[in-house]
Design an enzyme around this catalytic site. Structure first.
Site, PDB file in Angstrom:
ATOM      1  N   HIS A 187       0.829  -1.208   0.000  1.00  0.00           N
ATOM      2  CA  HIS A 187       0.000   0.000   0.000  1.00  0.00           C
ATOM      3  C   HIS A 187       0.859   1.252   0.000  1.00  0.00           C
ATOM      4  CE1 HIS A 187      -3.838  -1.843   0.081  1.00  0.00           C
ATOM      5  NE2 HIS A 187      -3.712  -2.396   1.268  1.00  0.00           N
ATOM      6  N   GLU A 429      -4.256 -14.121 -22.474  1.00  0.00           N
ATOM      7  CA  GLU A 429      -3.094 -14.081 -21.587  1.00  0.00           C
ATOM      8  C   GLU A 429      -2.601 -15.480 -21.234  1.00  0.00           C
ATOM      9  OE1 GLU A 429      -4.327 -12.061 -17.992  1.00  0.00           O
ATOM     10  OE2 GLU A 429      -6.359 -12.833 -18.194  1.00  0.00           O
ATOM     11  N   ASN A 452       1.265  -9.125 -19.371  1.00  0.00           N
ATOM     12  CA  ASN A 452       1.926  -9.421 -18.095  1.00  0.00           C
ATOM     13  C   ASN A 452       1.876 -10.911 -17.786  1.00  0.00           C
ATOM     14  OD1 ASN A 452       2.137  -6.674 -18.015  1.00  0.00           O
ATOM     15  ND2 ASN A 452       0.753  -6.371 -16.300  1.00  0.00           N
ATOM     16  N   ASP A 453       0.704 -11.515 -17.938  1.00  0.00           N
ATOM     17  CA  ASP A 453       0.577 -12.953 -17.693  1.00  0.00           C
ATOM     18  C   ASP A 453       0.996 -13.788 -18.896  1.00  0.00           C
ATOM     19  OD1 ASP A 453      -0.099 -13.344 -15.034  1.00  0.00           O
ATOM     20  OD2 ASP A 453      -2.217 -12.928 -15.365  1.00  0.00           O
ATOM     21  N   ARG A 463       6.569 -14.075 -12.518  1.00  0.00           N
ATOM     22  CA  ARG A 463       6.952 -12.665 -12.633  1.00  0.00           C
ATOM     23  C   ARG A 463       7.109 -11.989 -11.277  1.00  0.00           C
ATOM     24  NH1 ARG A 463       2.067  -9.258 -12.927  1.00  0.00           N
ATOM     25  NH2 ARG A 463       0.190 -10.533 -13.081  1.00  0.00           N
ATOM     26  N   CYS A 500      -3.335  -4.535 -23.268  1.00  0.00           N
ATOM     27  CA  CYS A 500      -3.470  -3.779 -22.027  1.00  0.00           C
ATOM     28  C   CYS A 500      -2.373  -4.075 -21.022  1.00  0.00           C
ATOM     29  CB  CYS A 500      -4.839  -4.035 -21.392  1.00  0.00           C
ATOM     30  SG  CYS A 500      -5.106  -5.758 -20.915  1.00  0.00           S
TER      31      CYS A 500
END
Length: 569
Positions: A187, A429, A452-453, A463, A500
């Site tokens: 966070h 993905e 990303n995946d 990752r 994306c």
């Protein structure tokens, strides 16, 4: 020189302030009469909850609802029946003082999170430590550390910084944050990015090697930290900061310009968001719509799942906020690195390969139905597209679409309006979906390539694993070849295809993707103007030649070196 993980990019120069956490005072361990200790615990919890609520209000005003939700979660931890019951049990049965009972139970909860396999959940341990530390200070009457009185141009250095402490910072005075612990998903890191404060985590021994008041240069562009620099080094970095600021100002000239290539082809640039509060940045940077709304973030930092009405109001606010521009909302994508305790996803040896995303939703239909109802109800407030994540086979697409159709029919039968123009898409993905793209394209309106995946699964590399991070390679020729295959499959079936993942905003690769036929990109809002500048400077003929050349190379290293030699935007 020190190195670490960049969690919020930028460069900061300032004087070091070393944040040492207040130590717990020595205290008795046992008592003869537990009754006063039970009352003391109850009063301390009430006082701590009151303070947390004040922090929530302050954070809501400064950073928005999603960041303020952190402190809703803190209050829920303090009021958690299991936590309170364990503390009372220690006091009543074992005759422990309220301080000692709270300390022991707190350590148990913190250790439980720290020992979890999942990186996201391990980083939640800092939230438990933050709020239980507040309770212990209340019990011992230890004053809070004053974080609002820093001098201007401060570089804050700590073992870790809690969300509560981040909320108390005068962020205009803090030019950088360095922590020995933490990571990109903490966070603290999320709040640093929102506040646009350069930050690095995982910087070993920072609090001992860097002395208080030392002049520090935090280069969260290159991932290095210098202290007590020579005047010429400081001067060079001051110039770099001016260059970064000038680059940001110069990009504003592209705000009103269309993303059209130098030879006249139109490209669409969309934004990725995690909450309605991100809309200000989307509009500020001139995005043409939302290409990815990650709805899982509205499920996080809560004790229970958001209701249908809560979700409806959130989706409605995003659709209305975009004033008729397209909005792609991804259904709940949990599991892997995004664990949510109350959803009770079973502990798995390989969570990235387990009960994730669409798999979880199709097995937990009531949660999925609630979200789909809220999405369909919101559809009349804008141009909604619904996207299903982590599709690996045709059956998942058909089952999800069938469920959506069933819910739409039920809503209409109840007199609830539903738009007739909702587009349905899927994330590509998983390698099996990429290889089956020609078949899947016959059943959806669009693809969104989630790199990303896709890179993670294609290259067989976690990752989140720092020890093998060099194997996570967006430049890998196999990645480029598979993406090209997906784009062609979409074009053959005349459906839209976008990207994306973070790969969409890497300048050299963006040109290769244009050459492969990609015309829709979705990215962090802050990257849009730079991408628009690149698009307008690119000729498609040159991009096609570049992509052919890159596909002919045999390693990601070769491809990256070549592209780095070309990119100057």
């Amino acid at each position: 020189m020190l190195k670490g993980t960049i969690t919020s990019s930028g460069i900061g120069i300032g004087r070091a302030v070393i944040l040492h956490q207040a130590e717990n005072a020595a205290h008795p361990i046992h008592v003869t009469d537990p009754a006063p200790e039970l009352l003391l615990f109850q009063a301390a919890v009430a006082e701590a909850v009151h303070e947390v609520e004040a922090l929530r209000v302050r954070t809501l005003a400064a950073l928005g609802e999603d960041k303020a939700a952190i402190f809703e979660a803190h209050a829920q931890i303090l009021q958690d029946p299991e936590f309170q019951a364990q503390v009372r049990e220690e006091i009543s049965t074992h005759r422990l003082t309220a301080v000692e009972a709270s300390r022991r139970v707190s350590q148990t909860f913190i250790r439980m999170f720290q020992e979890m396999d999942n990186a996201y959940m391990r980083e939640r341990a800092i939230d438990v430590k933050d709020v239980t530390g507040r309770l212990l200070r209340k019990l011992q009457q230890i004053p809070e550390i004053d974080l609002s009185s820093f001098d201007s141009d401060t570089i804050l250095i700590a073992g870790d910084i809690t969300p509560s402490q981040m909320a108390m910072l005068d962020h205009k005075k803090v030019k950088g944050i360095i922590t020995e612990a933490g990571g990109k998903n903490s966070h603290t890191s999320i709040m640093a990015r929102t506040l646009e404060i350069p930050a690095m985590a995982g910087v070993k021994d920072a609090t001992t090697l860097i002395k208080a008041s030392a002049e520090v240069i935090l280069d969260a562009e290159a991932g290095v930290i210098l202290w007590n620099p020579q005047p010429e080094v400081k001067n060079d970095y001051s110039k770099k900061i001016l260059v970064l600021e000038e680059q940001k100002r110069n990009l504003l000239e592209y705000l009103e310009l269309e993303p059209v290539t130098a030879d006249g082809s139109t490209v669409s640039l969309y934004a990725n968001i995690s909450s309605p509060q991100d809309l200000a940045s989307v509009i500020k940077n001139g995005a043409q719509g939302i290409g990815l709304f990650r709805t899982e973030f509205i499920f996080m930092d809560r004790a229970l799942a958001p209701t249908e009405e809560e979700q409806y109001l959130i989706y409605k606010s995003v659709l209305e906020g975009m004033k008729g521009l397209p909005v792609v909302i991804r259904t709940l994508d949990v599991g892997g690195d995004k664990q949510i305790p109350y959803l009770r996803i079973p502990t798995e040896a390989n969570p990235f390969l387990g009960l994730r995303a669409i798999r979880y939703c199709l097995r937990n239909v009531e949660i999925f139905k609630t979200q789909l109802r809220a999405l369909l109800r919101s559809s009349v407030h804008g141009r909604l597209s619904i996207m299903f994540p982590m599709i690996s086979n045709l059956e998942e697409v058909l089952e999800a679409r069938s469920l959506l159709t069933e819910i739409a029919f039920e809503l209409k039968a109840q007199g609830v309006p539903v738009s007739a123009d909702i587009m349905i898409g899927i994330m590509i993905e998983v390698p099996s979906a990429a290889l089956l793209a020609d078949v899947l394209a016959q059943h959806v309106d669009f693809f969104s390539i989630g790199t990303n995946d896709l890179i993670q699964y294609l290259c067989a590399v976690d990752r989140m694993n720092e020890s093998i991070k060099e194997l996570y390679d967006p430049y890998h020729p196999a990645v480029l070849r598979l993406i090209g295959q997906v784009i062609r499959a979409a074009q053959d079936q005349k459906i839209k295809v976008s990207m994306c993942g973070e790969m969409a905003s890497l300048p050299g690769l963006s040109q290769v993707l244009l050459g492969l036929g990609l015309r829709e990109f979705s990215m962090n809002p802050a990257s849009i103007l730079r991408m628009k500048k690149l698009v307008r400077a690119t000729k498609l003929e040159d991009a096609r030649d570049l992509s052919k050349k890159m596909l002919g190379l045999s390693s990601g290293r070769e491809i990256k070196l070549y592209l780095d030699s070309l990119v100057c935007i």
